[in-house]
Design an enzyme around this catalytic site. Structure first.
Site, PDB file in Angstrom:
ATOM      1  N   ASP A 128       0.817  -1.212   0.000  1.00 54.64           N
ATOM      2  CA  ASP A 128       0.000   0.000   0.000  1.00 54.64           C
ATOM      3  C   ASP A 128       0.855   1.268   0.000  1.00 54.64           C
ATOM      4  O   ASP A 128       0.385   2.347   0.370  1.00 54.64           O
ATOM      5  CB  ASP A 128      -0.955   0.011   1.199  1.00 54.64           C
ATOM      6  CG  ASP A 128      -0.220  -0.084   2.528  1.00 54.64           C
ATOM      7  OD1 ASP A 128       1.006  -0.321   2.522  1.00 54.64           O
ATOM      8  OD2 ASP A 128      -0.870   0.084   3.580  1.00 54.64           O
TER       9      ASP A 128
ATOM     10  N   HIS B 124      25.307   1.862 -17.896  1.00 55.91           N
ATOM     11  CA  HIS B 124      24.205   2.223 -17.015  1.00 55.91           C
ATOM     12  C   HIS B 124      24.312   1.475 -15.690  1.00 55.91           C
ATOM     13  O   HIS B 124      23.332   0.931 -15.176  1.00 55.91           O
ATOM     14  CB  HIS B 124      22.859   1.949 -17.689  1.00 55.91           C
ATOM     15  CG  HIS B 124      22.549   2.919 -18.790  1.00 55.91           C
ATOM     16  ND1 HIS B 124      21.553   2.702 -19.712  1.00 55.91           N
ATOM     17  CD2 HIS B 124      23.099   4.112 -19.113  1.00 55.91           C
ATOM     18  CE1 HIS B 124      21.517   3.713 -20.569  1.00 55.91           C
ATOM     19  NE2 HIS B 124      22.448   4.578 -20.222  1.00 55.91           N
TER      20      HIS B 124
ATOM     21  N   ASP C 241      27.832   9.705 -13.305  1.00 54.53           N
ATOM     22  CA  ASP C 241      26.868  10.247 -14.263  1.00 54.53           C
ATOM     23  C   ASP C 241      25.597  10.517 -13.459  1.00 54.53           C
ATOM     24  O   ASP C 241      24.874   9.591 -13.098  1.00 54.53           O
ATOM     25  CB  ASP C 241      26.622   9.231 -15.377  1.00 54.53           C
ATOM     26  CG  ASP C 241      25.725   9.765 -16.494  1.00 54.53           C
ATOM     27  OD1 ASP C 241      24.967  10.716 -16.250  1.00 54.53           O
ATOM     28  OD2 ASP C 241      25.777   9.212 -17.607  1.00 54.53           O
TER      29      ASP C 241
ATOM     30  N   ASP D  28      22.120  16.692 -16.557  1.00 55.58           N
ATOM     31  CA  ASP D  28      22.784  15.423 -16.870  1.00 55.58           C
ATOM     32  C   ASP D  28      24.278  15.688 -17.035  1.00 55.58           C
ATOM     33  O   ASP D  28      24.714  16.215 -18.062  1.00 55.58           O
ATOM     34  CB  ASP D  28      22.178  14.848 -18.166  1.00 55.58           C
ATOM     35  CG  ASP D  28      22.650  13.439 -18.477  1.00 55.58           C
ATOM     36  OD1 ASP D  28      23.473  12.897 -17.716  1.00 55.58           O
ATOM     37  OD2 ASP D  28      22.193  12.880 -19.496  1.00 55.58           O
TER      38      ASP D  28
ATOM     39  N   HIS E 218      28.443   4.176 -27.965  1.00 47.48           N
ATOM     40  CA  HIS E 218      27.199   4.935 -27.861  1.00 47.48           C
ATOM     41  C   HIS E 218      27.309   6.241 -28.641  1.00 47.48           C
ATOM     42  O   HIS E 218      28.373   6.615 -29.136  1.00 47.48           O
ATOM     43  CB  HIS E 218      26.838   5.209 -26.389  1.00 47.48           C
ATOM     44  CG  HIS E 218      27.867   5.975 -25.617  1.00 47.48           C
ATOM     45  ND1 HIS E 218      28.038   7.339 -25.718  1.00 47.48           N
ATOM     46  CD2 HIS E 218      28.785   5.562 -24.691  1.00 47.48           C
ATOM     47  CE1 HIS E 218      28.981   7.735 -24.906  1.00 47.48           C
ATOM     48  NE2 HIS E 218      29.468   6.677 -24.271  1.00 47.48           N
TER      49      HIS E 218
ATOM     50  N   HIS F  96      22.240  13.440 -26.615  1.00 48.60           N
ATOM     51  CA  HIS F  96      20.797  13.277 -26.780  1.00 48.60           C
ATOM     52  C   HIS F  96      20.138  14.596 -26.406  1.00 48.60           C
ATOM     53  O   HIS F  96      20.736  15.461 -25.741  1.00 48.60           O
ATOM     54  CB  HIS F  96      20.260  12.139 -25.907  1.00 48.60           C
ATOM     55  CG  HIS F  96      20.679  12.220 -24.459  1.00 48.60           C
ATOM     56  ND1 HIS F  96      20.052  13.053 -23.559  1.00 48.60           N
ATOM     57  CD2 HIS F  96      21.673  11.589 -23.760  1.00 48.60           C
ATOM     58  CE1 HIS F  96      20.628  12.917 -22.369  1.00 48.60           C
ATOM     59  NE2 HIS F  96      21.620  12.048 -22.459  1.00 48.60           N
TER      60      HIS F  96
ATOM     61  N   HIS G  23      16.275  11.884 -21.503  1.00 44.23           N
ATOM     62  CA  HIS G  23      16.351  11.598 -22.941  1.00 44.23           C
ATOM     63  C   HIS G  23      15.106  12.239 -23.544  1.00 44.23           C
ATOM     64  O   HIS G  23      14.071  11.605 -23.683  1.00 44.23           O
ATOM     65  CB  HIS G  23      16.409  10.088 -23.199  1.00 44.23           C
ATOM     66  CG  HIS G  23      17.658   9.452 -22.667  1.00 44.23           C
ATOM     67  ND1 HIS G  23      17.691   8.182 -22.150  1.00 44.23           N
ATOM     68  CD2 HIS G  23      18.926   9.918 -22.562  1.00 44.23           C
ATOM     69  CE1 HIS G  23      18.915   7.886 -21.745  1.00 44.23           C
ATOM     70  NE2 HIS G  23      19.681   8.934 -21.984  1.00 44.23           N
TER      71      HIS G  23
ATOM     72  N   GLU H   4      28.631  14.015 -24.700  1.00 38.30           N
ATOM     73  CA  GLU H   4      29.178  13.033 -23.759  1.00 38.30           C
ATOM     74  C   GLU H   4      30.000  11.930 -24.431  1.00 38.30           C
ATOM     75  O   GLU H   4      29.612  10.759 -24.395  1.00 38.30           O
ATOM     76  CB  GLU H   4      28.050  12.411 -22.946  1.00 38.30           C
ATOM     77  CG  GLU H   4      26.866  11.898 -23.772  1.00 38.30           C
ATOM     78  CD  GLU H   4      25.786  11.265 -22.916  1.00 38.30           C
ATOM     79  OE1 GLU H   4      26.114  10.383 -22.092  1.00 38.30           O
ATOM     80  OE2 GLU H   4      24.622  11.636 -23.080  1.00 38.30           O
TER      81      GLU H   4
ATOM     82  N   TYR I 116      35.943   3.271 -23.117  1.00 43.53           N
ATOM     83  CA  TYR I 116      35.763   2.207 -22.137  1.00 43.53           C
ATOM     84  C   TYR I 116      36.592   0.998 -22.568  1.00 43.53           C
ATOM     85  O   TYR I 116      36.339   0.418 -23.626  1.00 43.53           O
ATOM     86  CB  TYR I 116      34.284   1.824 -22.027  1.00 43.53           C
ATOM     87  CG  TYR I 116      33.362   3.017 -21.996  1.00 43.53           C
ATOM     88  CD1 TYR I 116      33.015   3.625 -20.794  1.00 43.53           C
ATOM     89  CD2 TYR I 116      32.852   3.569 -23.176  1.00 43.53           C
ATOM     90  CE1 TYR I 116      32.182   4.731 -20.764  1.00 43.53           C
ATOM     91  CE2 TYR I 116      32.021   4.676 -23.158  1.00 43.53           C
ATOM     92  CZ  TYR I 116      31.689   5.256 -21.961  1.00 43.53           C
ATOM     93  OH  TYR I 116      30.871   6.363 -21.950  1.00 43.53           O
TER      94      TYR I 116
ATOM     95  N   ARG J  67      34.061   8.931 -19.173  1.00 43.92           N
ATOM     96  CA  ARG J  67      33.069   9.697 -19.918  1.00 43.92           C
ATOM     97  C   ARG J  67      33.037  11.114 -19.345  1.00 43.92           C
ATOM     98  O   ARG J  67      33.165  11.299 -18.128  1.00 43.92           O
ATOM     99  CB  ARG J  67      31.684   9.050 -19.824  1.00 43.92           C
ATOM    100  CG  ARG J  67      30.616   9.759 -20.651  1.00 43.92           C
ATOM    101  CD  ARG J  67      29.354   8.907 -20.849  1.00 43.92           C
ATOM    102  NE  ARG J  67      28.612   8.584 -19.647  1.00 43.92           N
ATOM    103  CZ  ARG J  67      28.597   7.387 -19.069  1.00 43.92           C
ATOM    104  NH1 ARG J  67      29.299   6.384 -19.593  1.00 43.92           N
ATOM    105  NH2 ARG J  67      27.892   7.172 -17.971  1.00 43.92           N
TER     106      ARG J  67
ATOM    107  N   GLU K 155      30.620  14.605 -19.693  1.00 45.33           N
ATOM    108  CA  GLU K 155      29.334  15.027 -20.251  1.00 45.33           C
ATOM    109  C   GLU K 155      28.915  16.386 -19.703  1.00 45.33           C
ATOM    110  O   GLU K 155      29.027  16.645 -18.507  1.00 45.33           O
ATOM    111  CB  GLU K 155      28.261  13.995 -19.898  1.00 45.33           C
ATOM    112  CG  GLU K 155      26.859  14.356 -20.354  1.00 45.33           C
ATOM    113  CD  GLU K 155      25.847  13.307 -19.946  1.00 45.33           C
ATOM    114  OE1 GLU K 155      24.757  13.271 -20.560  1.00 45.33           O
ATOM    115  OE2 GLU K 155      26.133  12.528 -19.012  1.00 45.33           O
TER     116      GLU K 155
END
Length: 440
Positions: free
Chosen positions: A40, A244, A261, A272, A351, A355, A362, A385, A389, A407, A409
């Site tokens: 609940d 991710h 990130d 972001d 990647h 975006h 996104h 970004e 890797y 990375r 960004e």
């Protein structure tokens, strides 16, 4: 009500959308449903971005209806009625009268009466703009209303003959940010930048990834950003190679990098940011070499963000720098042209370089118009970004490179004469990163 987006701006958005709709049409958009976390207990409510964009109304159990040319008001809201007993438990409810007074809707009715009122509004309209497939339960209700109208055709009822995706018109409007939207996104970027700086300093103490995540959330909330724009990624060591990664439970080890990130959401607008830094406060030589390549790629991509350039040009600029860097460091072989043609970079960069960014991390908006990449225009906001890797199990490279994930960004707004980086308050060149961490 929003402290950033005034009521008249929501009204202007509705007006612009109705200008794009057919004159004898109707648009129907439900609010986000409440979602159960367990038993609940509900998840904290977050309004549907399209609904928020058009109304600023942050309550569940609501439906906004736009009817161009309606005599008694073109913007109609169905929402919950005031209920003192329920409000004692769950907080205030705006109610139909409040929706008109506080949010500038032309007309409002209790949500409990929607089955009696909305079919009459749909009847006689040739086209329905609606986000079909987003909410199956509400889809079924809409279809029931259409069936009801069709059952009365012999009595002269006129059912709509066409359903059109509302997103096609609405999402193109959302792609272009107003001055107020840029302001709130810049503030979100500023808060997130401070959070990243705080996490960098905290890393020197060691501990666990989740302790850096705690620094992020603390800073977000301290400045009134009650939500993250997405689950924070705090990946140390080889975890930084997982795009991710959100487990955020591993120990911080001396000699490793940490990739964070993370961004806050402020008034339903996302930020972001990604930064990568050494736990020790000092980059090793292999880390430094790869980092410099990624940073150079990001600078090249940001330089390509300007009106008249198309969407893919920042990606192409970053890709050339990353690929040449991999060649120079001996991670891939061949000429730049050959490596790009064969996509030899893909084991290390898999990647896109960015975006759209806005109310969703996104964000909505087409990347192509027809078969051509979309041309960048003032008011658009995107991320930049690039990354590299090197998987820990990549046996094709020297061991010193393995397990390094980097990375960088930032959030970038297209302006009339170039671009503006909204998140530049957090360091990213090596000297600045190491200097900040030395303050810890």
């Amino acid at each position: 009500m929003s402290p950033w987006i005034p009521m008249n701006e929501h009204a202007e958005r509705r007006r612009r959308l109705m200008e794009l709709m057919a004159k004898d049409s109707i648009a129907i958009l439900p609010a986000a449903p409440e979602c159960t976390r367990n038993r609940d207990v509900l998840f904290p409510f977050r309004q549907d971005s399209d609904f928020q964009y058009l109304t600023g109304f942050g309550e569940p159990e609501a439906v906004v209806v736009l009817i161009p040319g309606r005599e008694h008001g073109e913007s109609v809201l169905f929402c919950r009625e005031r209920n003192p007993e329920k409000e004692q438990w769950d907080g205030s409810i705006t109610g139909p009268d409040g929706a008109i007074e506080q949010y500038g809707l032309d007309d409002a009715f209790p949500i409990a009466d929607i089955d009696d009122i909305l079919p009459g509004m749909i009847e006689g309209r040739s086209r329905v703009y609606y986000p079909l497939g987003r909410d199956q339960a509400f889809d079924a209700r809409v279809m029931d209303w259409i069936k009801l109208i069709r059952s009365k055709v012999r009595a002269g009822a006129q059912p709509p003959g066409e359903f059109v995706a509302l997103e096609h018109l609405l999402h193109d409007l959302r792609l272009y940010k107003s001055a107020n939207e840029i302001k709130v996104m810049a503030k979100a970027g500023q808060i997130s930048a401070e959070a990243h700086c705080r996490a960098m300093k905290r890393a020197r103490k060691g501990g666990y990834e989740y302790q850096l995540e705690a620094e992020l959330i603390h800073t977000f909330m301290e400045h009134g950003a009650r939500n993250t724009a997405y689950p924070s990624i705090v990946g140390s060591g080889a975890n930084g190679c997982v795009l991710h990664y959100i487990e955020n439970s591993a120990p911080l080890k001396e000699g490793d990098l940490v990739l964070i990130d993370a961004g806050c959401e402020l008034d339903c607008y996302a930020s972001d940011i990604t930064r990568t830094f050494p736990v020790s406060g000092t980059f090793s030589e292999p880390q430094r070499a790869l980092y410099e390549v990624v940073l150079e790629a990001q600078y090249a991509a940001i330089d390509a963000v300007r009106p008249g350039n198309h969407w893919n040009m920042p990606h192409e600029a970053a890709l050339e720098v990353l690929t040449q860097g991999l060649i120079d460091l001996g991670l891939i072989q061949g000429s730049l042209a050959e490596a790009l043609e064969k996509e030899a970079y893909r084991p290390f960069f898999m990647h896109r370089t960015g975006h759209w960014l806005g109310m969703d991390v996104h964000d909505v908006g087409d990347y192509k118009v027809g078969d051509a990449w979309r041309v960048l225009e003032p008011g658009m906001v995107l991320t930049v970004e690039p990354g590299l890797y090197v998987a820990p199990d990549n046996m094709d490279v020297d061991p010193r490179w393995r397990g390094i994930g980097i990375r960088i960004e930032d959030d970038v707004a297209v302006t009339r004469d170039g671009c503006r980086v909204l998140t530049d308050a957090v360091p990213k060149n090596i000297a600045e990163v190491e200097a900040l961490m030395a303050e810890a």
